[in-house]
Design a protein around this motif. Structure first.
Motif, PDB file in Angstrom:
ATOM      1  N   GLU A  50       0.829  -1.206   0.000  1.00 23.80           N
ATOM      2  CA  GLU A  50       0.000   0.000   0.000  1.00 23.80           C
ATOM      3  C   GLU A  50       0.864   1.257   0.000  1.00 23.80           C
ATOM      4  OE1 GLU A  50      -2.656  -0.239   3.326  1.00 23.80           O
ATOM      5  OE2 GLU A  50      -3.622  -2.033   2.544  1.00 23.80           O
ATOM      6  N   LEU A  51       1.891   1.234   0.812  1.00 23.46           N
ATOM      7  CA  LEU A  51       2.763   2.403   0.900  1.00 23.46           C
ATOM      8  C   LEU A  51       3.486   2.658  -0.424  1.00 23.46           C
ATOM      9  CD1 LEU A  51       3.964   4.614   2.716  1.00 23.46           C
ATOM     10  CD2 LEU A  51       5.786   3.013   3.249  1.00 23.46           C
ATOM     11  N   LEU A  52       4.083   1.626  -0.983  1.00 22.51           N
ATOM     12  CA  LEU A  52       4.860   1.802  -2.205  1.00 22.51           C
ATOM     13  C   LEU A  52       4.011   2.098  -3.431  1.00 22.51           C
ATOM     14  CD1 LEU A  52       7.567  -0.941  -1.722  1.00 22.51           C
ATOM     15  CD2 LEU A  52       7.821   1.536  -1.472  1.00 22.51           C
ATOM     16  N   GLU A  53       2.758   1.704  -3.407  1.00 21.59           N
ATOM     17  CA  GLU A  53       1.887   1.956  -4.546  1.00 21.59           C
ATOM     18  C   GLU A  53       1.152   3.297  -4.449  1.00 21.59           C
ATOM     19  OE1 GLU A  53      -0.587  -1.512  -4.886  1.00 21.59           O
ATOM     20  OE2 GLU A  53       0.986  -2.632  -5.908  1.00 21.59           O
ATOM     21  N   SER A  54       1.358   4.007  -3.369  1.00 18.94           N
ATOM     22  CA  SER A  54       0.678   5.298  -3.216  1.00 18.94           C
ATOM     23  C   SER A  54       1.266   6.311  -4.201  1.00 18.94           C
ATOM     24  CB  SER A  54       0.831   5.821  -1.794  1.00 18.94           C
ATOM     25  OG  SER A  54       2.159   6.256  -1.572  1.00 18.94           O
TER      26      SER A  54
END
Length: 68
Positions: A50-54
């Motif tokens: 989730e963090l890296l795809e934000s």
């Protein structure tokens, strides 16, 4: 200025994922507790994804690639 907004957005997202207020996250950063927080995110594949795809993370990664 856009870089600053991306960092603010990333801070908001990380605070939500860690169930911390933005102030708590900033304080932890100042106190050197970021390693524990980073490990918490990295040990949870869903949080990491989730963090890296934000959009904010993508913008920061792009800035780093360009050397800014």
């Amino acid at each position: 200025m856009a870089e600053n907004n991306n960092m603010q957005d990333m801070l908001r997202q990380m605070s939500r994922q860690l169930n911390l207020s933005e102030k708590e996250l900033k304080d932890a950063t100042k106190n050197g507790n970021t390693k524990k927080m980073a490990e918490e995110i990295l040990n949870d594949p869903q949080k990491t994804k989730e963090l890296l795809e934000s959009p904010q993370a993508k913008a920061i990664i792009e800035m780093l690639r360009k050397g800014k």
